[in-house]
Design an enzyme around this catalytic site. Structure first.
Site, short mmCIF file in Angstrom:
data_model
loop_
_atom_site.label_atom_id
_atom_site.label_comp_id
_atom_site.label_asym_id
_atom_site.label_seq_id
_atom_site.Cartn_x
_atom_site.Cartn_y
_atom_site.Cartn_z
N GLU A 121 82.90 8.70 158.90
CA GLU A 121 81.97 8.95 158.18
C GLU A 121 80.51 8.82 158.64
O GLU A 121 80.43 7.79 159.46
CB GLU A 121 81.83 8.29 156.74
CG GLU A 121 80.80 8.77 155.67
CD GLU A 121 80.89 8.28 154.28
OE1 GLU A 121 81.37 6.89 154.22
OE2 GLU A 121 80.25 8.64 153.26
N ALA A 254 81.60 -1.57 155.51
CA ALA A 254 82.85 -1.52 155.59
C ALA A 254 83.10 0.27 155.00
O ALA A 254 82.33 0.64 154.86
CB ALA A 254 83.56 -2.02 154.14
N GLU A 256 85.64 3.40 153.44
CA GLU A 256 86.94 3.62 152.74
C GLU A 256 87.95 4.45 153.40
O GLU A 256 88.56 5.17 152.58
CB GLU A 256 86.41 3.86 151.62
CG GLU A 256 85.71 5.57 151.34
CD GLU A 256 84.09 5.60 151.63
OE1 GLU A 256 83.89 4.64 152.43
OE2 GLU A 256 83.59 6.61 151.24
N ASN A 257 88.01 4.54 154.67
CA ASN A 257 89.25 5.51 155.08
C ASN A 257 90.28 5.23 154.13
O ASN A 257 91.02 4.50 153.84
CB ASN A 257 89.50 5.33 156.51
CG ASN A 257 88.23 4.79 157.31
OD1 ASN A 257 87.52 5.72 157.47
ND2 ASN A 257 88.38 3.86 157.78
N HIS A 289 84.81 -2.33 146.26
CA HIS A 289 83.96 -1.22 146.51
C HIS A 289 84.93 -0.20 147.22
O HIS A 289 85.00 1.10 146.69
CB HIS A 289 82.69 -1.62 147.25
CG HIS A 289 81.71 -0.54 147.69
ND1 HIS A 289 80.85 -0.10 147.01
CD2 HIS A 289 81.99 0.53 148.60
CE1 HIS A 289 80.25 0.95 147.55
NE2 HIS A 289 80.93 1.39 148.46
N GLU A 290 85.28 -0.51 148.21
CA GLU A 290 85.93 0.42 149.18
C GLU A 290 87.53 0.70 148.70
O GLU A 290 87.64 1.94 148.37
CB GLU A 290 86.49 -0.20 150.49
CG GLU A 290 85.15 -0.77 151.32
CD GLU A 290 84.04 0.24 151.48
OE1 GLU A 290 84.10 1.32 151.56
OE2 GLU A 290 83.03 -0.26 151.75
N HIS A 293 86.73 3.47 146.14
CA HIS A 293 86.51 4.94 146.64
C HIS A 293 88.02 5.50 146.74
O HIS A 293 88.02 6.68 147.24
CB HIS A 293 85.95 4.67 148.29
CG HIS A 293 84.56 4.34 148.07
ND1 HIS A 293 83.62 5.39 147.35
CD2 HIS A 293 83.80 3.96 148.78
CE1 HIS A 293 82.30 5.20 147.74
NE2 HIS A 293 82.33 3.98 148.63
N GLU A 312 79.06 6.90 145.93
CA GLU A 312 78.54 5.51 146.38
C GLU A 312 78.14 4.88 145.05
O GLU A 312 78.30 3.58 144.94
CB GLU A 312 77.54 5.54 147.54
CG GLU A 312 77.83 6.10 148.76
CD GLU A 312 79.08 5.06 149.21
OE1 GLU A 312 79.45 3.97 148.84
OE2 GLU A 312 79.72 5.60 150.20
N1 BES Z 1 81.11 4.82 152.70
C1 BES Z 1 80.40 3.66 152.97
C2 BES Z 1 80.15 3.21 154.49
C3 BES Z 1 79.49 4.29 155.29
C4 BES Z 1 78.11 4.59 154.93
C5 BES Z 1 79.79 4.77 156.51
C6 BES Z 1 77.17 5.45 155.56
C7 BES Z 1 78.95 5.91 156.83
C8 BES Z 1 77.49 5.97 156.68
C9 BES Z 1 81.02 2.46 152.48
O1 BES Z 1 81.80 2.62 151.25
C10 BES Z 1 80.06 1.54 152.02
O2 BES Z 1 79.33 1.95 150.74
N2 BES Z 1 79.59 0.41 152.67
C11 BES Z 1 78.80 -0.33 152.34
C12 BES Z 1 79.37 -1.64 152.08
C13 BES Z 1 79.73 -1.81 150.48
C14 BES Z 1 80.39 -2.74 149.95
C15 BES Z 1 78.33 -1.83 149.67
C16 BES Z 1 78.08 -0.65 153.65
O3 BES Z 1 78.43 -0.24 154.52
O4 BES Z 1 76.77 -1.08 153.55
ZN ZN Z 2 80.65 3.01 149.64
#
Ligand code: BES
Ligand code: ZN
Length: 843
Positions: A121, A254, A256-257, A289-290, A293, A312
Site C-alpha cells: 500500500e 502497521a 493490514e495485508n 485497527h489492522e 481492516h 481508515e
Molecule cells: N493502511 C494503513 C497503513 C498505510 C497507510 C500504508 C498509508 C501505506 C500508506 C494502516 O492500516 C494504518 O492505518 N496504520 C497506521 C497505524 C494505525 C494503528 C493507526 C499507521 O501506519 O500509522
Molecule cells: Zn488503517
C-alpha cells in the site's frame, strides 16, 4: 486536476500466477507473472515500477510493448480484446526504501541479519510484480516464492503454503482481493500460535532478537479481536490464518495485508513485565485497527483512493470499539479523547485543510491524503457520531448488509450510508455528508439573547479563514431536552433561559461526552454557571470544556491570559483525562516565553504549583494495585515538575537513575523516559550519551528504544548535539523510520533548534531520496511548523518551503504550515505581555 486514466479501464484481471525468485546476496530478484483477464481495449496498460521488463506474451505469442516509466506502466498492444493471458518476465533490484519487496536489518548477538518483507500500500505492488495496481482491480492470486534459502527459515504469505517443490514455495490461491493487500516475508523467525473459537489460526511472528514472552500480549489481543469482529460484523473471517509479523524496518505503523498483517516492532512486541499501561493500550489499538481492516478494507475495499476514509476512518473507530469490548477497565475511549480528538480539532481548524472524502488522481498524491488528523481522527469522530445516532444494533445490522452486498468487491461512501440507512430508516447520508465533504467544523455559540437561549453555528478557524457560509448537521448532545438532536440551521432559539434553567436544575451544556465534532463558545453567564458547578461534570466533558478554551484562545476568541487563572481548578483532578487536557493548555504557554528569561522562570514556578500536590500524592514509583488513572496521571505531573526545575524532582529522578544504571531498561516503563531525560539534561556527559547510544543500538526493547530517541536529543551540550545530528544519516544507528523523532528532539531543544533546522535545509535532497514517497515524509514539515513561533523562523520557513510548494504531495502541507506558524507568531506578539503577567500572578 487532469484526469488520469485508470489502468483498470483497459484490463480486468481475474487471476494471477506470480513467481518471484529473490537473491538476498546480490540484492536482486527476477520473476514471471501470468495475468489472466479481460482485455477491454486492444492497448492495455499494466503497472510496473523499477522493473526491467524482459518479455511480454499474450496467449503464448510475443506482443509489442512499451515501458512507460512516467505513468509507472507498460503499454501492451494486443491483436484482440476479450479473454487474454499475459505473461511478463522481468528482473529488478531490492531497494532499501521500505516499499515493494525490501530487506529489514537487525542484529542477534552481534550478528547482522536480515528479514525480507513487503509493503504494497498504496502503489508499491507494481515494484514487485506487474499488475493492475488499483484497488478496484480485484483478482485471485497464486504466489510461488523462491529465495536463497537457509535451513530453518520461515516463509509467510497471505495464504498457507501448500507445497514445496525444488525449493519453490507454493501458496494456496487467495480469495478475490486487491493488489495492495498482497504480502509475503521470509527469514529466521520465532512465533507463537493459537486458534480462535471458529478455528482461525492466529500467530505472532518476530525476529529472534526478541524474548519469546514479548509475543504473548498481542497473540491474546489478536485472537480475541478476531472473535469480537466475527460477532460484531456478523460476518466470518474468511481466511484460514491471521498472521501478525513484526518487521525491524517499517515505514508506517502497521499494515493490514490480508492474512499477513505487518507491524513496526514497537507496535506488536510488548514486554509483559515492564510495559506502561498506555503503551499496552496503544499496541492493542494498533492490532485491533489492522484486524478491523480485514473486513473493512480487505473484504470490502474502496473503489478508488478518494474513499480511503471507508478504510481508515472506520478502522480508527473500530479499534476503540473493539478494545473497549475486550478490556472495558482500560476506558480506552479516554485515549481517543486525549489523542485523536485534539488532533482532529486542531488541524481541521486551519484553512486549506482537506475534507475527509478527498479527490485524488495522481499516484504521487495518493500518499499525501493519509492525513492522520483528518482521514483517521476526524473520520473516526464522524463515525462515532453515526454510531451514537444509530445505536449499535442498527450499526451492526447495516454493516452486515454492507458486507453481504459488497464482499470480495468494492464500495463507495454512498454504499455505506445506504446500508446504514436501510438498517436504521434514517437518511444517514444527508446528515453525514456535511461532515464528509466539507473541510472544517463549526463553533456553536450558546448565548442568552433578550432572555432567550440561542444557538448559532459558524465555521471555526484558527488563523486566517475564509467564511463562505458552510453549515453542518450537528448532533448537539445537549443535557436540555429543549435542544434538538440535530441542529441543521444556522441559528436556533431554545426558549426562555431562566425558565429552562429552572426546569432542568443544572447548567446548560452542549456536546456532553465530547463525541460530536464541534466546539462550543458559551457566553459569560452560561460559562460561569458550568464552571461554578464543574464537579458535577463528567471527566470527558471536562476535557471537552478545556479543549474548547484552548482552541478559542488559539483562535483569539478569548485570551490565554483569561484561561491561565482557570487551570489551578483542574490541577488536583484524579482523572488522567482532565489532567492531560489541563497540561495541554499549560504546555501551550511555553511559546510565550524566551529560553532562560524571567518569564520562563515564572512559568516554571507556575508549573510547580500546578504539579506539586499530585507529585506528593503519586510519588515516583508505581504503587501496587493503583488505579489506571493514577498510572496514567503520574508521567504528566512528574514531567511538569521536571519542567519546573523542582529540585526535589530532579534529585529523585537522579537517584532512580543511579540505582538502575546497570540496567536502565528495567526502570518502570511509565517513568523511564523522564528519568533518563533528566539525567541527560542535568547530569549529562559525553560518556553518558555514548552509553545511551550504545544501548539504543543494542536493545531489542522497542519501548526503551523509543524513550532513548527522545531522551538523548535533550542534551544541552552543543558538541553532543552536533554529534547526534551527524548520526541522522547513518542508518546503522538511526533507522530512517525513526529519524523524525530524532529530528523533532533536537528541533525542540532550545540549544539545538538551529542545528536541526540547518540540517533539514542543507540535506533536504538526501531526505527526499531516503524517505520521500513515504506517507511520513510531509510530517517532517509538520513537526517543524509545530516548533516555530517567531517572526525570524517564519521568514526562514517561508524562504525555504515556498519555492517547493508545487512538489506533488507537499502543496497542502506547506501552505497550511505557513499559516500555522503565522498564526502563532501574531498570537505571541499580541498576547505575550498579558499572558506572562497572568502567569506571574498565579506563580
Ligand atoms: N493502511 C494503513 C497503513 C498505510 C497507510 C500504508 C498509508 C501505506 C500508506 C494502516 O492500516 C494504518 O492505518 N496504520 C497506521 C497505524 C494505525 C494503528 C493507526 C499507521 O501506519 O500509522
Ligand atoms: Zn488503517
Amino acid at each position: 486536476m487532469t484526469e488520469i486514466k485508470h489502468f483498470y479501464e483497459t484490463f480486468h484481471p481475474e487471476h494471477y500466477d506470480v513467481y518471484i525468485d529473490i537473491n538476498r546476496g546480490t540484492k536482486t530478484f527476477s520473476g514471471t507473472t501470468k495475468i489472466n483477464g479481460d482485455a477491454v481495449e486492444k492497448t492495455v496498460l499494466i503497472n510496473q515500477k523499477y522493473l526491467n521488463i524482459k518479455s511480454v506474451e499474450a496467449d503464448g505469442e510475443t506482443v509489442p510493448f512499451k515501458v512507460d516509466d512516467e505513468n509507472e506502466g507498460i503499454q501492451i498492444e494486443l491483436e484482440k480484446t476479450g479473454d487474454t493471458t499475459l505473461t511478463i518476465t522481468y528482473d529488478a533490484k531490492l531497494t532499501d526504501t521500505m516499499m515493494g519487496i525490501y530487506p529489514s536489518y537487525y542484529e542477534v548477538n552481534g550478528e547482522k541479519k536480515q528479514l525480507i518483507g513487503t509493503q504494497f500500500e498504496t502503489t508499491f505492488a507494481r515494484q514487485a510484480f506487474p499488475c493492475v495496481d488499483e484497488p478496484e482491480a480485484k483478482a485471485k492470486f497464486d504466489l510461488a516464492l523462491k529465495f536463497d534459502e537457509q535451513p530453518g527459515e520461515t516463509v509467510l504469505a497471505n495464504m498457507p503454503e501448500i507445497r514445496n517443490e525444488d525449493g519453490v514455495h507454493y501458496f494456496d490461491t487467495t480469495v478475490r482481493m486487491s493488489t495492495y493487500l498482497i504480502a509475503f516475508a521470509f527469514g529466521d523467525m520465532q512465533y507463537k500460535k493459537t486458534k480462535t473459537k471458529s478455528g482461525v489460526e492466529v500467530g505472532v511472528f518476530a525476529t529472534k532478537a526478541h524474548k519469546a514472552k514479548e509475543l504473548d500480549f498481542t497473540l491474546d489481543i489478536a485472537k480475541r479481536a478476531i472473535e469480537f469482529y466475527e460477532d460484531f460484523y456478523q460476518t466470518p473471517y474468511p481466511l484460514p490464518h491471521s498472521w501478525q509479523l513484526a518487521l525491524p524496518d517499517f515505514s508506517a505503523g502497521a499494515m493490514e495485508n490480508w492474512g499477513l498483517v505487518t507491524y513496526r516492532e514497537a507496535y506488536l512486541l510488548v514486554d509483559p513485565d515492564n510495559t506502561s499501561i498506555d503503551t499496552k493500550m496503544l499496541v492493542a489499538t494498533v492490532v485491533t485497527h489492522e484486524l478491523a481492516h480485514q473486513w473493512f478494507g480487505d473484504l470490502v475495499t474502496m473503489k478508488w483512493w478518494d474513499d480511503l476514509w471507508l478504510n481508515e476512518s472506520f478502522a480508527n473507530m473500530m479499534e476503540y470499539v473493539a478494545v473497549d469490548a475486550l478490556e472495558p477497565n482500560w476506558h480506552v475511549w479516554e485515549m481517543f479523547q486525549t489523542s485523536d480528538v485534539p488532533a482532529a480539532l486542531q488541524r481541521d481548524a486551519t484553512d486549506g485543510v482537506q475534507s475527509v472524502h478527498v479527490e485524488v488522481q495522481d499516484p504521487a498524491e495518493i500518499d499525501s491524503i493519509f492525513d492522520s488528523a483528518i482521514v483517521y481522527a476526524k473520520g473516526a469522530r464522524m463515525l462515532v457520531m453515526v454510531r451514537a445516532l444509530l445505536g449499535d444494533d442498527n450499526l451492526r445490522k447495516g454493516l452486515k448488509l454492507y458486507f453481504e452486498a459488497h464482499k470480495y468487491g468494492n464500495a463507495k461512501g454512498s454504499d455505506l450510508w445506504d446500508a446504514l440507512g436501510e438498517a436504521s430508516g434514517m437518511d444517514v447520508g444527508k446528515i453525514m455528508n456535511s461532515w464528509l465533504e466539507q473541510p472544517g467544523y463549526p463553533v456553536v455559540s450558546a448565548s442568552v439573547v433578550d432572555g432567550k437561549l440561542t444557538l448559532s453555528q459558524q465555521q471555526f478557524f484558527v488563523g486566517q479563514g475564509k467564511e463562505i457560509g458552510r453549515q453542518w448537521q450537528i448532533p448537539l448532545n445537549s443535557n436540555y431536552d429543549a435542544a434538538p438532536t440535530i441542529m441543521a440551521d444556522k441559528t436556533i432559539e431554545l426558549g426562555d433561559y431562566e425558565k429552562l434553567r429552572q426546569e432542568n436544575g443544572k447548567p446548560f451544556r452542549l456536546n456532553v461526552g465530547n463525541n460530536s465534532h464541534f466546539i462550543v463558545k458559551y457566553d459569560e453567564t452560561l460559562q460561569k454557571d458550568i464552571f461554578d458547578n464543574i464537579d458535577t461534570v463528567d471527566t470527558i466533558s471536562q476535557l471537552g470544556l478545556l479543549q474548547n478554551l484552548r482552541l478559542l484562545a488559539d483562535a483569539r476568541e478569548i485570551s490565554y491570559a483569561d484561561v491561565v487563572p482557570m487551570l489551578k481548578g483542574f490541577s488536583e483532578s484524579t482523572s488522567s483525562t482532565v489532567t492531560s487536557a489541563m497540561y495541554s493548555i499549560a504546555n501551550n504557554l511555553k511559546k510565550f516565553v524566551k529560553p532562560n528569561s524571567d518569564e520562563e522562570k515564572a512559568l516554571q514556578a507556575f508549573f510547580n504549583k500546578l504539579s506539586e500536590k499530585q507529585v506528593a500524592r503519586l510519588g515516583w514509583e508505581p504503587k501496587a494495585n493503583e488505579s489506571i488513572d493514577d498510572q496514567l496521571t503520574r508521567p504528566y505531573v512528574l514531567n511538569a515538575a521536571l519542567y519546573a526545575k523542582n529540585a526535589d524532582a530532579i534529585e529523585q529522578a537522579h537517584k532512580l537513575f543511579e540505582a538502575n544504571k546497570s540496567d536502565l531498561a528495567s526502570l518502570p516503563a511509565d517513568i523511564r523516559l523522564l528519568v533518563v531525560r533528566n539525567e541527560v539534561k542535568n547530569y549529562g556527559s559525553e560518556e553518558l550519551v555514548n552509553n545511551l547510544f550504545k544501548d539504543y543500538k543494542e536493545t531489542s526493547d522497542p519501548s526503551y528504544k523509543a524513550d532513548l530517541s527522545v531522551a538523548i536529543p535533550s542534551t544541552p551540550d552543543a558538541k553532543l548535539i552536533q554529534e547526534i545530528v551527524d548520526k541522522y544519516e547513518d542508518a546503522d544507528v538511526i533507522k530512517p523510520q525513526d529519524l523524525r523523532a530524532w529530528y523533532r528532539g533536537i528541533l525542540n531543544n532550545d540549544n539545538g533548534q538551529q542545528v536541526a533546522w540547518d540540517w533539514l535545509r542543507n540535506d533536504w535532497s538526501w531526505l527526499e531520496d531516503t524517505v520521500g514517497g513515504d506517507m511520513e515524509f510531509a510530517t517532517f514539515i509538520t513537526v517543524t511548523s509545530y516548533a516555530f513561533h517567531t517572526p525570524e523562523r517564519l521568514a526562514e520557513f517561508k524562504a525555504f518551503f515556498e519555492p517547493k510548494i508545487n512538489t506533488p504531495g507537499l502543496t497542502r502541507e506547506i501552505t497550511m504550515d505557513m499559516s500555522v506558524i503565522e498564526t502563532k507568531v501574531s498570537l505571541v506578539e499580541d498576547e505575550k505581555d498579558a499572558v506572562n503577567a497572568a502567569v506571574k500572578a498565579e506563580a
